[in-house]
Design an enzyme around this catalytic site. Structure first.
Site: not given
Length: 634
Positions: A201, A207, A423-424
């Site tokens: 994984g 894990k 821009h944003e």
């Protein structure tokens, strides 16, 4: 512990004895103070200034003379031969004298003088070799001993109740616990438990935690070791440690051996330029033999974890060794909620905490990411001197993890700040209007991480594959920032460099990997990008003609140009909304989905709930960073 203590004492004892011998030698040499010449000594005797004399045979037939004067001074001299007239001079001058035989050194001092330096070197060598081996028991002669740590039931309190977000993996490994508790249940039907279980994984999915939970549930000896602990600087150590580890496990059977990061020793044999690492391959060969060789290890179950199963040797993955591969994947929305509930037990949370909302807002987060989210939220609560962790702390922590830490102290020129706002706004508008795009969650012009502004989109649900229309819309969203700069600021900046890289990569994958073009059809045109040091590819293989590559380039250019024009038309047709969004960003610095919805519906954006007008920032110099904009798509 006793062996380690004895070794340290022995080393320092040898050093002390050698130093004692050296100091005695210096003392003997220093005692020669007061020595005079032989002729001067005779003058002292004849002048009746000497009271007593001791004559002693020295090395090489010489005579050592020690005398005391009338005023109790000690005189020393040496004669290279025995002067027979000296006795007469002593008698004539009324000097008492005594003759002694040669003084032999003690046996111990002789040994120390001869062997002391050698013993000192041996002791120092043993000491440093123990330090290189981590001071483990057995010292410098324990290279072949396994470093596996045995975990007993009393020291392991982790159970399946502490593991969440991987229900299928838990069901798979529960069979191991049932077999170790009641082996007859399986054996009476002719079944056998898998000899090896490989946990596969992405990083941070739990894990190792799952392996600890198996040990806590099974109540059997649990040996844990890292793959890198096998290989040392000495040849043959890795294979010897594998043998020793399985020998210990056989004595404690039934038991579990857990090898974390097994890809450190289990890589494909023959990998790399000019062959493989012989020491690592010997370690792997010994592990293969121990897991399923001529000797059968009954009751010893081997578990291992890795996030790179593609580079493991095929012999390691065949039935009889790692019979079963358990996939521990990223948790879904329900699994994330369960993981958050587990980690929230450790912190005091407020009444307004909604784990289900947090789970929906953190797609793609692993268990480790969610643990970090809870920890960051607790830190935010501590900074504001809060007694409990509230929802606002989790929102700040989520923004910090997904968009990067805020850099409010960074002073930007007003022109650059306006450029970032447009821009944003371009990103946000295109993302709001294009089909099959994730909803815009938040837009900010506060510098975060390496970017001067961020537009963050959050998917409404977990997604496991992408279709062609969604990928095309993503390309258009990425171009929205540069287009807004051109249309409203009449300039081009370097802030769109990362947007172009991502857009080009998506378009290239659509053409070369996913077969999403009519011109080239469903065929893979990507070059061989095998890892050289995995033994997959030593030279770069290109199985595509130059003419075909020209078609590939033209298709990539066509996709990019088409999506660029679509995004430009959307921005030019909605200039009023871009102006309103940029103005809101300049005023509030951060706007959320509700404010964006107000702007798109033609209403003035509502102010944030906790917003207060900020003082005007002074205009400073250009910040020493490259302008950039990250469109965070989780």
């Amino acid at each position: 512990m006793n062996n380690q203590w004895f070794s340290k004492v022995a080393v320092w004892l040898v050093i002390a004895l050698v130093l004692f011998t050296v100091f005695k030698q210096f003392e003997r040499t220093g005692a020669q103070s007061g020595a005079i010449g032989y002729s001067d000594f005779l003058e002292e005797v004849r002048g009746k200034r000497v009271r007593s004399v001791t004559l002693q045979e020295g090395p090489g037939g010489s005579t050592e003379i020690r005398a005391k004067t009338n005023d109790d001074k000690e005189l020393r001299t040496t004669a290279t031969y025995l002067d027979r007239g000296l006795v007469g001079d002593l008698i004539n001058n009324n000097v008492k004298f005594d003759v002694k035989p040669r003084e032999e050194p003690s046996f111990l001092l002789s040994i120390l003088a001869s062997w002391g330096p050698i013993l000192l070197l041996i002791g120092v060598w043993i000491y440093f070799m123990r330090q290189m081996q981590g001071g483990g028991k057995g010292g410098a002669f324990s290279f072949g001993k396994s470093k596996a740590r045995m975990l007993d039931e009393a020291n392991n309190t982790t159970t399946f109740a502490d593991v969440a977000g991987c229900d299928e993996a838990k069901e798979e490994v529960k069979e191991l616990v049932d077999f170790l508790k009641d082996p007859q249940k399986f054996q009476k039907l002719g079944g056998r438990i898998p000899r090896g279980v490989l946990l596969v994984g992405p990083p941070g999915t739990g894990k190792t935690l799952l392996a600890k939970a198996i040990a806590g549930e099974a109540k059997v000896p649990f040996f844990s070791i890292s793959g890198s602990d096998f290989v040392e600087m000495f040849v043959g150590v890795g294979a010897a440690r594998v043998r020793d580890m399985f020998e210990q496990a056989k004595k404690s059977a039934p038991c579990i051996i857990f090898i974390d990061e097994i890809d450190a020793v289990g890589r494909h044999r023959g990998a790399g330029l000019g062959g493989g690492n012989d020491e690592r391959e010997q370690t792997l060969n010994q592990m293969l033999v121990e897991m399923d060789g001529f000797e059968t290890n009954l009751g010893v179950i081997v578990m291992a974890a890795t996030n790179r199963p593609d580079i493991l040797d095929p012999a390691l993955l065949r039935p009889g060794r790692f019979d079963r591969q358990v996939y521990v994947t990223l948790p879904d929305v329900r699994g994330r909620e369960q993981v958050l509930n587990i980690h929230m037990r450790k912190v005091p949370v407020g009444q307004d905490i909604r784990p289900d909302i947090l789970a929906r807002g953190t797609p793609g987060f692993s268990g480790a990411d969610l643990a970090n989210l809870v920890n960051e939220a607790a830190l935010f609560a501590a900074r504001r001197n809060g007694r409990v962790v509230e929802m606002v702390d989790f929102e700040k922590a989520k923004d910090k993890i997904m968009m990067g830490p805020e850099r409010k102290s960074m002073i930007m020129p007003e022109e650059e700040r306006r450029n970032t706002a447009y821009h944003e706004s371009g990103h946000a508008l295109v993302a709001r209007l294009m089909p099959k795009t994730d909803p815009v969650h938040k837009v900010t012009v506060i510098p975060r991480g390496r970017a001067l502004g961020v537009t963050m989109q959050l998917p409404e649900a977990d997604r496991y594959s992408l279709d062609k229309d969604r990928m095309l819309s993503t390309i258009s969203v990425l171009f929205g920032g540069r287009i807004a700069e051109e249309v409203f600021m009449h300039q081009m900046t370097t802030g769109a460099s990362n947007d172009f890289e991502r857009a080009t990569s998506i378009a290239r994958d659509m053409v070369t990997r996913y077969g999403m073009t009519d011109e080239l059809g469903p065929m893979v045109y990507a070059e061989n990008e095998g890892e050289v040091f995995l033994g997959r590819s030593v030279t770069k293989q290109v199985n595509v003609s130059e003419r075909t590559m020209q078609k590939v380039d033209s298709e990539i250019r066509r996709i990019i140009d088409e999506q660029y024009l679509i995004a430009r038309k959307l921005i030019e047709d909605n200039q009023d909304k871009i102006h309103a969004m940029a103005a809101a960003l300049l005023e509030y610095e951060t706007i959320d989905a509700e404010q964006i919805e107000d702007i798109m519906s033609g209403k003035p954006p509502r102010p944030p709930k906790d917003w207060t007008p900020a003082p005007v920032k002074p205009v400073g110099g250009v910040p020493p960073v490259t302008p950039g904009s990250a469109t965070a798509v989780a």
